[in-house]
Design a protein around this motif. Structure first.
Motif, PDB file in Angstrom:
ATOM      1  N   THR B  39       0.825  -1.212   0.000  1.00 35.70           N
ATOM      2  CA  THR B  39       0.000   0.000   0.000  1.00 35.70           C
ATOM      3  C   THR B  39       0.857   1.257   0.000  1.00 35.70           C
ATOM      4  O   THR B  39       0.531   2.249  -0.658  1.00 35.70           O
ATOM      5  CB  THR B  39      -0.899   0.018   1.261  1.00 35.70           C
ATOM      6  N   PHE B  40       1.988   1.184   0.749  1.00 32.94           N
ATOM      7  CA  PHE B  40       2.836   2.372   0.879  1.00 32.94           C
ATOM      8  C   PHE B  40       3.290   2.870  -0.494  1.00 32.94           C
ATOM      9  O   PHE B  40       3.277   4.064  -0.787  1.00 32.94           O
ATOM     10  CB  PHE B  40       4.047   2.045   1.769  1.00 32.94           C
ATOM     11  N   GLY B  41       3.696   1.931  -1.348  1.00 30.02           N
ATOM     12  CA  GLY B  41       4.094   2.316  -2.696  1.00 30.02           C
ATOM     13  C   GLY B  41       2.881   2.498  -3.596  1.00 30.02           C
ATOM     14  O   GLY B  41       2.773   3.479  -4.329  1.00 30.02           O
ATOM     15  N   GLY B  42       1.978   1.550  -3.498  1.00 35.95           N
ATOM     16  CA  GLY B  42       0.832   1.554  -4.398  1.00 35.95           C
ATOM     17  C   GLY B  42       0.002   2.821  -4.353  1.00 35.95           C
ATOM     18  O   GLY B  42      -0.536   3.262  -5.379  1.00 35.95           O
ATOM     19  N   GLN B  43      -0.073   3.448  -3.163  1.00 32.81           N
ATOM     20  CA  GLN B  43      -0.888   4.663  -3.050  1.00 32.81           C
ATOM     21  C   GLN B  43      -0.368   5.794  -3.936  1.00 32.81           C
ATOM     22  O   GLN B  43      -1.106   6.723  -4.285  1.00 32.81           O
ATOM     23  CB  GLN B  43      -0.942   5.131  -1.591  1.00 32.81           C
TER      24      GLN B  43
END
Lengths: 304, 399
Positions: B39-43
């Protein structure tokens, strides 16, 4: 942005001696040298007031179209010229102009060259030498964009120890337009480097020859004091044959006694060293020293 | 220290405070890689998408038509090379004499391969001749690349008229709009343009970010071969902070388009003030079809670098097409293409304004410039007592 020295900026902001020279006294002459053009992007008119009897530059002023370093170079040039003898001024190089400004960026060296050329043009005019008989214009045109001949390019290569074509462009603009002459400039650089290496080799050879002669001289006995003309010539011939020629022969050189007039010994230099002006001079001095020591201290040598 | 009066906005611009604020968190807080599975990157993917839609909005384009690049030069190179690769049988390129080096030097390189290039000439106003364009176009023409507005003179080409001619011959149409974006309203939906380049740092975003518009349906081959980023159109991990900045800058540019008249008024004040106060000056290029922020003025008889350095003493930043200031020995190819006399060519100065330019700054320039020009003209051999030499030379050149 260019990395100009404080001195360049100071001359740019406060140029010395700008304008023309209008007034002169009797015995003074005003001459102008102009170089560059509006197409090239820089142009300089240098005005000199010369005192005829002392051959001294009394005043120098300039008018310059160009960038900050062109204006600064012109300004510095006028300062260098004031009070100089005409013949001394003629020897001024572009390098001195640049150095007086604490240096110029390499790409701006052509500004100092422009100063030197305007000076030359002014002095040629003063001496009544037509500018189109100027030796540099006699060479082959290398750069058609900026109209630069091989003679001029070679001179600038020699005077500034240039080693690549980019520097030539920086100094005299040649090659800075369509750049099609860059290979020709490379050839000129090669030629000058080869020429300079040859001079160096010749000089080293003659220095060695001089040393060898000096050593040979120390080994021999003292020379007779009073000589008849015939004795003098015979002795000179003997010293040449036994002490000088063997040493020269080691380096592929040779000489011949041509004549003796009073104390002047006329010799013909031959072989490897004969074509090279600087080594001829060194050799002549070496021969002279040997003959002075071995025959008569008052002898002088002339190469014919 | 003198205050800086920055009138060189066609070179680069100040980053807008809001743009800077928008991008900063993506260096230290949201530093993830949008390709990551967590999520940290995907956001970050959402952020990139938002920026893409902001840029698309400014151009009247669709999100999928925007490819982020590193700069205008990359956009220009990628566009031309993609157009050529997509049509391998066509070996002809048409461009103009006054393009940016990113196009001109690429074309010169391609000439050394098996391409031929036509460089369209411009008239004294900096405009091309439609007949010449039409005569140059053939079925072998792969791409026509024309800048929207010229960086030096600000002259705007009639892009849509050119595009219509280009389309008749089935060539792709690339437009380098680096100087036009944010100054002229653009609408790709109603345009003949296939490929369009823009650059962030000309519109108050940082250096190192740009974008290429690729019309839907135009076959595209990437310049940078790598990962799947930008839907396979440009490999390399996204410059997320730069992309966010470009998106914000595009949004602000859209808002400021309404404000461009203010810049134009200041530009006109500067221009008219200079022409009125200083003799022997003239505006270079088409005065009517021109960017609202740019003026290029020729000061006869003097050299541009000397003018720039004198302005610099007052903190005034401008630029010049003179040989001396560029480091080359020839004056600007753009001004030469206009056929200007040499007495003007070397003494031409470009002033380019931005939304930050104030009236007080323009007044200050008008206050100091006349004495700068006077001083340099007094130093010049051409403007004082001897104009004969100059006339001889101009004559010799015209021969």
């Amino acid at each position: 942005m260019w990395d100009y020295t404080d001195k360049v900026m100071e001359h740019f902001h406060n140029p010395r001696n700008q304008g023309t020279i209008k007034e002169k006294q009797e015995g003074e002459e005003i001459v102008t040298g102009q170089v560059g053009s509006i197409a090239c992007g820089d142009a300089l008119k240098l005005h000199l007031k010369i005192d005829e009897s002392s051959q001294t530059i009394k005043d120098a002023t300039f008018q310059t179209f160009g960038c900050a370093s062109a204006i600064a170079s012109s300004s510095a040039l006028t300062e260098l010229l004031k009070g100089r003898k005409v013949d001394e001024a003629m020897k001024l190089t572009n390098k001195e102009i640049a150095e007086s400004l604490g240096g110029l960026p390499e790409e701006k060296m052509h500004c100092s060259v422009m100063g030197q050329e305007a000076l030359e043009a002014a002095i040629y005019t003063y001496k009544g030498i037509p500018l189109d008989s100027h030796e540099e214009d006699e060479g082959n045109l290398i750069c058609r964009c900026f109209g630069v001949s091989d003679t001029k390019i070679k001179r600038i290569i020699r005077e500034n120890d240039i080693t690549n074509a980019e520097q030539v462009t920086n100094y005299v603009k040649a090659g800075g337009g369509c750049s099609s002459c860059l290979p020709d400039i490379d050839v000129l650089i090669e030629e000058v480097i080869t020429e300079q290496e040859q001079i160096k080799v010749e000089q080293e050879k003659s220095v060695e020859a001089a040393k060898a002669i000096a050593t040979a001289k120390q080994d021999s006995t003292t020379q007779p004091k009073r000589l008849t003309n015939l004795q003098k010539i015979t002795l000179i011939q003997r010293v040449i044959d036994t002490e000088i020629r063997p040493v020269l022969a080691e380096d592929g050189g040779d000489m011949e006694l041509f004549d003796v007039e009073g104390d002047v010994v006329k010799v013909i230099l031959k072989g490897a060293c004969s074509g090279c002006a600087s080594s001829t001079e060194t050799l002549k001095l070496a021969i002279e020293a040997t003959l002075q020591d071995r025959v008569l201290p008052s002898l002088t040598v002339e190469s014919v | 220290m003198t205050n800086t009066i920055y009138l060189d906005n066609n070179a680069t611009t100040r980053i807008d405070e809001d743009v800077l604020a928008a991008m900063l968190p993506y260096f230290t807080i949201y530093y993830g890689n949008p390709s990551s599975m967590h999520t940290f990157g995907g956001q970050i993917g959402h952020v990139v998408r938002k920026a893409r839609s902001q840029v698309a909005d400014l151009l009247g384009a669709e999100e999928s038509e925007i490819v982020f690049t590193s700069c205008g030069t990359e956009g220009d190179n990628a566009a031309i090379l993609a157009a050529l690769k997509a049509q391998p049988k066509k070996k002809h390129i048409i461009t103009t004499e006054v393009e940016h080096p990113a196009i001109l030097n690429l074309c010169r390189r391609l000439e050394r391969e098996d391409y031929t290039v036509t460089y369209l000439s411009v008239n004294g106003k900096g405009q091309i001749d439609f007949d010449e364009l039409e005569a140059s176009l053939t079925g072998n023409t792969a791409v026509v690349s024309v800048m929207y507005a010229n960086n030096e003179t600000g002259v705007i080409f009639p892009i849509e008229q050119i595009g219509q001619i280009v389309k008749e011959y089935g060539a792709l149409f690339h437009v380098d709009a680096v100087q036009a974006v944010g100054k002229i309203p653009l609408d790709m939906k109603n345009s003949t343009i296939d490929l369009l380049t823009l650059s962030g740092h000309k519109i108050h975003a940082p250096k190192g970010i740009g974008a290429l518009y690729v019309r839907k349906g135009v076959r595209f081959r990437p310049l940078l071969i790598g990962g799947h980023q930008e839907r396979g159109r440009r490999g390399g991990t996204e410059n997320v902070a730069g992309i966010v900045a470009l998106g914000k800058a595009a949004e602000l540019a859209q808002q400021h388009l309404a404000d461009v008249d203010r810049e134009k008024r200041l530009r006109d004040k500067l221009e008219q003030g200079i022409l009125a106060a200083i003799p022997n000056t003239a505006v270079n290029g088409d005065r009517h079809n021109r960017l609202p922020n740019t003026t290029n003025i020729g000061f006869k008889f003097i050299e541009g670098e000397a003018i720039l350095l004198s302005l610099d003493d007052y903190g005034i930043c401008a630029s010049s097409g003179s040989a001396c200031s560029s480091g080359s020995l020839e004056p600007s190819h753009v001004l030469r293409a206009l056929g200007l006399p040499y007495s003007v060519l070397h003494g031409s100065i470009r002033f380019s304004l931005s939304r930050y330019t104030t009236e007080a700054e323009i007044d200050r320039v008008l206050e100091v410039l006349p004495s700068i020009i006077d001083r340099l003209r007094e130093l010049s051999p051409f403007s004082s007592d001897d104009a004969d030499w100059l006339q001889e030379q101009e004559l010799a050149i015209s021969r």
